[in-house]
Design an enzyme around this catalytic site. Structure first.
Site, PDB file in Angstrom:
ATOM      1  N   GLU A 168     -10.585  -8.155   3.870  1.00  0.00           N
ATOM      2  CA  GLU A 168      -9.702  -6.987   3.777  1.00  0.00           C
ATOM      3  C   GLU A 168     -10.466  -5.690   3.540  1.00  0.00           C
ATOM      4  O   GLU A 168     -10.253  -4.996   2.541  1.00  0.00           O
ATOM      5  CB  GLU A 168      -8.656  -7.199   2.681  1.00  0.00           C
ATOM      6  CG  GLU A 168      -7.713  -8.332   2.973  1.00  0.00           C
ATOM      7  CD  GLU A 168      -6.521  -8.388   2.013  1.00  0.00           C
ATOM      8  OE1 GLU A 168      -6.485  -7.603   1.055  1.00  0.00           O
ATOM      9  OE2 GLU A 168      -5.632  -9.213   2.232  1.00  0.00           O
ATOM     10  N   GLU A 380      -5.201 -15.974   4.518  1.00  0.00           N
ATOM     11  CA  GLU A 380      -4.356 -15.871   3.321  1.00  0.00           C
ATOM     12  C   GLU A 380      -2.897 -15.724   3.729  1.00  0.00           C
ATOM     13  O   GLU A 380      -2.588 -15.030   4.706  1.00  0.00           O
ATOM     14  CB  GLU A 380      -4.705 -14.638   2.461  1.00  0.00           C
ATOM     15  CG  GLU A 380      -5.994 -14.745   1.707  1.00  0.00           C
ATOM     16  CD  GLU A 380      -6.293 -13.522   0.852  1.00  0.00           C
ATOM     17  OE1 GLU A 380      -5.347 -12.850   0.367  1.00  0.00           O
ATOM     18  OE2 GLU A 380      -7.486 -13.238   0.671  1.00  0.00           O
TER      19      GLU A 380
HETATM   20  C1  BG6 Z   1      -5.198  -9.957  -0.810  1.00  0.00           C
HETATM   21  C2  BG6 Z   1      -6.534 -10.258  -1.415  1.00  0.00           C
HETATM   22  O1  BG6 Z   1      -5.086  -8.578  -0.776  1.00  0.00           O
HETATM   23  O2  BG6 Z   1      -4.054 -10.340  -1.444  1.00  0.00           O
HETATM   24  C3  BG6 Z   1      -6.482 -11.200  -2.599  1.00  0.00           C
HETATM   25  O3  BG6 Z   1      -7.461 -10.683  -0.474  1.00  0.00           O
HETATM   26  C4  BG6 Z   1      -5.285 -10.842  -3.438  1.00  0.00           C
HETATM   27  O4  BG6 Z   1      -7.702 -11.135  -3.291  1.00  0.00           O
HETATM   28  C5  BG6 Z   1      -4.044 -11.127  -2.614  1.00  0.00           C
HETATM   29  O5  BG6 Z   1      -5.218 -11.471  -4.685  1.00  0.00           O
HETATM   30  C6  BG6 Z   1      -2.748 -10.882  -3.349  1.00  0.00           C
HETATM   31  O6  BG6 Z   1      -2.721  -9.601  -3.869  1.00  0.00           O
HETATM   32  P1  BG6 Z   1      -2.247  -9.349  -5.347  1.00  0.00           P
HETATM   33  O7  BG6 Z   1      -2.390  -7.889  -5.573  1.00  0.00           O
HETATM   34  O8  BG6 Z   1      -0.843  -9.799  -5.429  1.00  0.00           O
HETATM   35  O9  BG6 Z   1      -3.153 -10.179  -6.205  1.00  0.00           O
END
Ligand code: BG6
Length: 480
Positions: A168, A380
């Site tokens: 990201e 993800e």
């Molecule tokens: C993505 C990242 O932005 O989303 C992760 O790669 C992150 O590291 C995940 O934890 C969820 O975001 P958040 O802010 O809910 O933890």
């Protein structure tokens, strides 16, 4: 041309994490300080001042975690390597103990038939580089990064075939130089933001080339936080606003990874504002050469975005995000003269105001397939929620429902002809949600800890979603 239905037989069902969010052991075995170790110590930056000092102690409990992954039948585990654990000051001596931790983790995964998928950079940069030359702001970081990446390729490349160079890039640069919510905490510094991105693109490209020189058969890409966009309505102004938005917020990164060049309209706009990145002779060739060697587009998919035309005196970019878990506190973002991003009344949201839009994952795959014709790794996808721990049990039907509906749409994308190689949920165990502490949980495995560093046993408990995902893997996504 063979038309297949559903997920391919060798599909990699996985789950993901990042070093800073799970490892802990922030100053053990020779690890250097990272920019995040420093940033979280600034009062008011994170929810209740939480840090990743201990995180969920994966550094000491990785064997227990891998054992649970094996029980689940996980096919791949995506994790990141901490640069300051391997090279404490960023460009000096290698820390053998740091390499050993990852050797042990990788060997443990392989012994349990789990494919290691390694992210080279998931946001934790050696703080020493910030102090030496302001980190990503200085082009010197490109060489230091490539040396770090090459150290990993040389050391682990005999066992690791799947590499994600950057996680990201759009998020860590946007939150770091525009929103001030990530290190180095700068606000509205658009010119530096675009220059930093250029350095990151070069670091990505040169690392791709370095890897392919050592291991031509390795599979490599970077992961993009992709929020597909909808035009607000059929008004032509809103369609044009969507085109502006896509060039500046989506294709700006994906075109570079896949084609090795910036979208022309985006560069024309940045030039008109005097904030276009400075390129040096030879950059264009390197970026192109690397793009031709990229094997997949990594996608972190959480939500979609609505785009509406924003008049010149309209809303400016708002940096207020919901980090509280109280619904309805997110603010409208926008660039006057181009676009703004109102909410979508057709979609439900999480407690942190992220829209829940399963069809969006299919749209990501379709768009990437049409525009780039590249295979896709969903690196993800997941739901951050408040989980309740009661009598050793965690019932999370809302997470099962979220994942089920996204996997259904991903299956349709496969049926559409998209070449999807892997699906990694975020996350395997609960972990630190950078700005939101430990209250926003994503895992299949509950970890007993709260915001306070001394709270909880750090013991692991399976949530209901654990057995559910185990069955999804067993049936290769046929029974959800
Ligand atoms: C993505 C990242 O932005 O989303 C992760 O790669 C992150 O590291 C995940 O934890 C969820 O975001 P958040 O802010 O809910 O933890």
């Amino acid at each position: 041309f063979e038309k297949s239905k559903g997920f391919p037989a060798d599909f990699l069902w996985g789950s993901a994490s990042a070093a800073y969010q799970v490892e802990g052991a922030w100053n053990e075995d020779g690890k250097g300080m990272s920019n995040w170790d420093k940033f979280v110590r600034i009062p008011g930056k994170t929810f209740q001042g939480t840090t990743g000092d201990k995180a969920v102690d994966h550094y000491h409990r990785y064997k227990e975690d891998v054992k649970l992954m094996a029980q689940m039948g996980l096919k791949t585990y995506r994790f990141s390597i901490s640069w300051p654990r391997v090279i404490p000051d960023g460009n000096g001596a290698i820390n053998e103990k740091g390499l050993k931790f990852y050797d042990d983790l990788i060997n443990e995964l392989i012994a349990n038939n789990i494919v290691p998928m390694v992210t080279v950079y998931h946001w934790d940069m050696p703080q020493a580089l910030e102090e030496q030359y302001h980190g990503w702001e200085n082009r010197q970081i490109v060489d230091d990064f490539v040396r770090y990446a090459t150290t990993l390729f040389e050391h682990f490349g005999d066992r690791v075939k799947h590499w994600i160079i950057m996680n990201e890039q759009n998020v860590f640069t946007g939150l770091g130089w525009q929103a001030g919510m990530h290190p180095p905490g700068k606000v509205d510094d658009d010119k530096t933001f675009y220059q930093v991105n250029h350095h990151v693109f070069l670091a990505h490209a040169k690392s791709v080339l370095a890897l392919k020189k050592l291991y031509p058969d390795a599979l490599v890409g970077s992961s993009f936080a992709y929020s597909p966009s909808y035009a607000y309505d059929r008004h032509p102004e809103n369609a044009m606003a969507k085109a502006d938005y896509d060039d500046l917020k989506n294709y700006y990164w994906m075109d570079m990874y896949a084609y090795g060049r910036y979208p022309r309209a985006a560069i024309a706009y940045l030039e008109s504002q005097g904030i276009a990145p400075q390129m040096e002779p030879g950059d264009a060739e390197i970026l192109k050469e690397a793009a031709a060697k990229v094997d997949f587009m990594g996608v972190n998919y959480y939500q979609t975005t609505v785009v509406e035309y924003n008049p010149i005196d309209g809303v400016g970019t708002s940096h207020e995000m919901n980090t509280t878990g109280k619904k309805g506190t997110a603010k409208v973002q926008g660039v006057p003269g181009l676009y703004k991003n109102p909410s979508n009344e057709f979609l439900p949201t999480t407690d942190w105001d992220w829209t829940i839009d399963p069809m969006g994952i299919r749209m990501c795959c379709r768009e990437i397939t049409s525009r780039y014709d590249l295979p896709i790794v969903i690196s993800e996808n997941g739901l951050g929620a408040f989980d309740k721990f009661e009598d050793g049990k965690i019932h999370d039907p809302y997470r099962i429902d979220y994942l089920k509906r996204h996997i259904e749409e991903l299956k349709k994308a496969c049926d559409d002809g998209c070449r999807v190689l892997a699906y990694c949920t975020w996350s395997y165990t609960d972990l630190l949600s950078w700005l939101n502490g430990y209250q926003k949980r994503y895992g299949f495995v509950y970890v007993d800890r709260e915001e306070d560093e001394n709270s909880g046993t750090l013991n692991r408990y399976k949530k209901d979603s654990f057995d559910w995902y185990k069955h999804v893997i067993e049936t290769n996504g046929e029974e959800l």
